[in-house]
Design an enzyme around this catalytic site. Structure first.
Site, PDB file in Angstrom:
ATOM      1  N   SER A 170       0.839  -1.198   0.000  1.00 51.30           N
ATOM      2  CA  SER A 170       0.000   0.000   0.000  1.00 51.30           C
ATOM      3  C   SER A 170       0.871   1.243   0.000  1.00 51.30           C
ATOM      4  CB  SER A 170      -0.904   0.004   1.241  1.00 51.30           C
ATOM      5  OG  SER A 170      -1.517   1.256   1.417  1.00 51.30           O
ATOM      6  N   SER A 171       0.360   2.308  -0.595  1.00 54.35           N
ATOM      7  CA  SER A 171       1.080   3.580  -0.544  1.00 54.35           C
ATOM      8  C   SER A 171       1.147   4.103   0.886  1.00 54.35           C
ATOM      9  CB  SER A 171       0.407   4.614  -1.454  1.00 54.35           C
ATOM     10  OG  SER A 171      -0.938   4.833  -1.074  1.00 54.35           O
ATOM     11  N   CYS A 172       0.327   3.562   1.809  1.00 55.73           N
ATOM     12  CA  CYS A 172       0.411   3.926   3.222  1.00 55.73           C
ATOM     13  C   CYS A 172       1.738   3.504   3.848  1.00 55.73           C
ATOM     14  CB  CYS A 172      -0.733   3.270   4.010  1.00 55.73           C
ATOM     15  SG  CYS A 172      -2.382   3.862   3.586  1.00 55.73           S
ATOM     16  N   TYR A 200      -1.955  -0.066   9.717  1.00 51.61           N
ATOM     17  CA  TYR A 200      -2.143  -0.744   8.434  1.00 51.61           C
ATOM     18  C   TYR A 200      -0.856  -0.699   7.612  1.00 51.61           C
ATOM     19  CZ  TYR A 200      -4.070  -1.696   3.783  1.00 51.61           C
ATOM     20  OH  TYR A 200      -4.321  -2.217   2.534  1.00 51.61           O
ATOM     21  N   LYS A 217       1.487  -3.866   6.202  1.00 53.26           N
ATOM     22  CA  LYS A 217       1.818  -4.051   4.791  1.00 53.26           C
ATOM     23  C   LYS A 217       3.327  -4.028   4.564  1.00 53.26           C
ATOM     24  CE  LYS A 217      -2.170  -4.670   2.896  1.00 53.26           C
ATOM     25  NZ  LYS A 217      -2.457  -5.897   2.118  1.00 53.26           N
ATOM     26  N   HIS A 232     -13.106   3.771   1.578  1.00 53.76           N
ATOM     27  CA  HIS A 232     -12.077   4.687   1.090  1.00 53.76           C
ATOM     28  C   HIS A 232     -12.738   5.906   0.465  1.00 53.76           C
ATOM     29  CE1 HIS A 232      -9.275   1.077   1.187  1.00 53.76           C
ATOM     30  NE2 HIS A 232      -8.648   1.991   1.896  1.00 53.76           N
TER      31      HIS A 232
END
Length: 319
Positions: A112-114, A141, A145, A185
């Site tokens: 994820s870009s998170c 989160y 990931k 989202h």
């Protein structure tokens, strides 16, 4: 993936009812793949190590699309961080370990870009991972990931085989998304909010934050295309993890205007600046993916229109 992804390959799509998993399942069904393996939560609890190991021992999948996990928007991430990190870590550990023991040929893992630092050079290149702290509202989160990504890389390194392919897509949207205005989202939640406001004749919709953060959105079918490109490429030639994004971002304010246009909502928008914005910008550097011949085919407005059409067919109560 020559020799590994054939029409008779045993392909397990974990999370086949969700946003990403359902896009892969639709593709495999449409293209005539004969041995697609799916399980719902009632028949296979992916947080249960024993159940997962037994499933892999019995089914012996050759390719795994690992699209299962706990996901949600900024409110969910802030409210239930323990659930996010615990459930995702358990699912990742069980599937990756069992896939290794079962001799799976290829596994796609979705990061994820998170995972990227909150303050990060834009666009965000893969080598900037772990150079700073992720956005606090989604850190649980993001850390889960990051751990899953490192698990894939560690198995590849220790056993000398590029079987596990961690990819980093930006905000994915499309059919089977979560449209709940609280837990969903941003894009899908906006579709729900503006559709409901239109139906109710609301003069105004209040949205969180300032509207200034910028985000990059990837249509689910385009993500499938990118992953198929990776599966058809020699894994030893791919530097992992690898970003997947269309290369363009919009502000949340611009996104809201696009959604209102598609939905046909004519009321006003108010921004509640007492609520958090999240990361100021999340644009991926996807040059390496594009150098492999992939590019996103769906414009943001077309993708929103297709997603809204699906929402109308599948999520709305009859008038």
């Amino acid at each position: 993936m020559a020799g590994n992804l054939e029409k008779n390959s045993r392909i397990y799509v974990a999370g086949h009812r969700g946003l990403i998993g359902s896009a892969f399942a639709r593709y495999f069904h449409a293209e005539g793949y004969q041995n697609l393996i799916v399980r719902d939560h009632a028949s296979l609890d992916l947080t249960d190590a024993g159940q997962v190991q037994s499933f892999f021992d019995e089914q012996r999948p050759e390719v795994v699309v690992m699209a299962a996990g706990k996901v949600g928007g900024i409110v969910e991430n802030k409210t239930y961080p323990a659930d996010f990190i615990t459930q995702n870590l358990a699912i990742q550990l069980n599937i990756i370990r069992s896939a290794h023991l079962a001799g799976v040929k290829r596994l796609i893992f979705f990061g994820s870009s998170c995972m990227y630092p909150r303050e990060c050079t834009q666009p965000m290149a893969e080598d900037t991972l772990l150079t700073g702290k992720p956005e606090p509202t989604s850190i649980a989160y993001g850390m889960a990931k990051l751990t899953g990504t490192q698990m894939c890389l560690s198995y590849n390194q220790q056993y000398g085989q590029g079987r596990f392919l961690p990819v980093i897509p930006n905000s994915v949207y499309g059919a089977n998304d979560n449209f709940d205005p609280v837990s969903g989202h941003v894009l899908s939640a906006l579709i729900n909010r503006f559709h409901t406001a239109k139906q109710n004749g609301s003069a105004q919709v209040t949205l969180w934050g300032s509207g200034s953060p910028r985000r990059e959105f990837l249509y689910s079918d385009d993500l499938v295309g990118a992953c198929l490109t990776l599966l058809q490429t020699d894994p030893d030639s791919i530097a992992l993890p690898i970003n997947i994004g269309p290369g363009e971002d919009v502000s949340i304010k611009e996104l809201a205007e696009l959604v209102t246009d598609v939905v046909g909502y004519a009321g006003g928008i108010e921004w509640d600046t007492t609520k958090p914005d999240g990361s100021p910008r999340k644009l991926l550097e996807s040059a390496r993916m594009k150098a492999m011949g992939w590019s996103a085919k769906t414009t943001l407005k077309d993708g929103i229109r297709q997603t809204y059409d699906w929402y109308l067919r599948n999520r709305c109560e009859p008038a």
